[in-house]
Design a protein around this motif. Structure first.
Motif, short mmCIF file in Angstrom:
data_model
loop_
_atom_site.label_atom_id
_atom_site.label_comp_id
_atom_site.label_asym_id
_atom_site.label_seq_id
_atom_site.Cartn_x
_atom_site.Cartn_y
_atom_site.Cartn_z
N LEU A 162 0.96 -1.17 -0.08
CA LEU A 162 0.03 0.07 0.07
C LEU A 162 0.92 1.46 -0.08
O LEU A 162 0.75 2.14 -0.73
N LEU A 163 2.13 1.49 0.66
CA LEU A 163 2.82 2.40 0.83
C LEU A 163 3.33 2.54 -0.59
O LEU A 163 3.80 3.63 -0.87
N VAL A 164 4.02 1.72 -1.20
CA VAL A 164 4.61 1.56 -2.56
C VAL A 164 3.53 2.37 -3.52
O VAL A 164 4.06 3.08 -4.42
N ILE A 165 2.32 1.92 -3.61
CA ILE A 165 1.43 2.27 -4.36
C ILE A 165 1.11 4.04 -4.01
O ILE A 165 1.07 4.62 -5.17
N ALA B 118 2.05 9.49 -5.54
CA ALA B 118 2.52 10.84 -5.38
C ALA B 118 3.47 11.39 -6.22
O ALA B 118 3.11 12.54 -6.50
N LEU B 119 4.26 10.62 -6.57
CA LEU B 119 5.27 10.99 -7.63
C LEU B 119 4.57 11.41 -8.73
O LEU B 119 4.93 12.37 -9.59
N LEU C 208 7.65 7.27 1.94
CA LEU C 208 6.72 6.23 1.69
C LEU C 208 7.60 5.06 1.30
O LEU C 208 7.36 4.14 2.09
N LEU C 209 8.56 5.20 0.57
CA LEU C 209 9.17 4.00 0.15
C LEU C 209 10.16 3.27 1.25
O LEU C 209 10.37 2.34 1.46
N GLU C 210 10.84 4.46 2.02
CA GLU C 210 11.50 4.11 2.98
C GLU C 210 10.63 3.26 4.24
O GLU C 210 11.08 2.45 4.55
N ARG C 211 9.49 3.84 4.34
CA ARG C 211 8.47 3.08 5.37
C ARG C 211 8.18 1.85 5.04
O ARG C 211 8.09 0.90 5.75
#
Length: 218
Positions: free
Chosen positions: A46-49, A54-55, A205-208
């Protein structure tokens, strides 16, 4: 006698299996991993999406305004897209979080009041753009710096407060990091703010997501 001896041997073997420390440790570790996957409110996918969305959204907004001198505003067609992607992220996050904490009591559970407050304040940030424009605030702020940075700062601070109340310090740090991205973006100007927010939020988000994925597999 053979029957009695065989039964005794079988029982001893079964007891040996049940009491094997190595197998017991393996089962405990497997249970811990399954519990982390099941109850983690924000799964990595979900965070990757959210990071990709966002990008794309903020990148499109930046491309649409980077050549404007003086700065005016993004195309009208892109503004609802940005707001829509933000709403999708909020709804998806709240839905997954509520499902992950269903049946859990105490401070770890999402409360309706917390969710309602977060949604109300986040929407109020966008609603405030209309009276700002009517009051004669410059386009650089109303259609640039404010919509690019204020929602992220407000949402980040609110999320940090909610997760701090739940003693979820990792998520709290993530909220503060998002707010920091918004604060830095304010210094980049009305056009550059969209790019800074897009890249910064994507990285947060990717780090998380990477952290959660690592925790689920260790």
């Amino acid at each position: 006698m053979n029957g009695k001896r065989d039964t005794s041997d079988a029982g001893t073997a079964e007891e040996g299996v049940r009491l094997d420390p190595r197998q017991a440790a393996l089962l405990v570790e497997q249970a811990k991993r399954q519990a982390r996957r099941q109850f983690e409110p924000y799964p990595p996918w979900l965070l990757v999406i959210r990071a990709v969305l966002a990008l794309i959204a903020y990148g499109a907004l930046w491309l649409s305004v980077r050549g404007q001198h003086p700065y005016a505003h993004p195309p009208a067609a892109l503004i609802p897209v940005g707001v829509g992607i933000g709403l999708i992220n909020v709804i998806a996050t709240v839905a997954v979080g509520k499902r992950a904490t269903s049946g859990i009591s105490g401070r770890s559970r999402f409360r309706s009041g917390q969710i309602g407050l977060a949604a109300f304040v986040w929407l109020a940030v966008f609603v405030a753009m209309a009276p700002m424009a009517d009051a004669g605030v410059s386009d650089r702020i109303v259609y640039g710096l404010y919509p690019a940075t204020a929602p992220l700062i407000v949402a980040g601070v609110i999320w940090a407060g909610i997760t701090a109340a739940r003693a979820d310090w990792r998520a709290c740090v993530g909220g503060l990091a998002a707010a920091a991205v918004g604060a830095v973006a304010w210094l980049a100007g009305p056009a550059g703010a969209w790019a800074i927010v897009g890249v910064g939020l994507c990285l947060v988000l990717l780090e998380r997501a990477a952290e959660l994925s690592w925790r689920q597999h260790v």
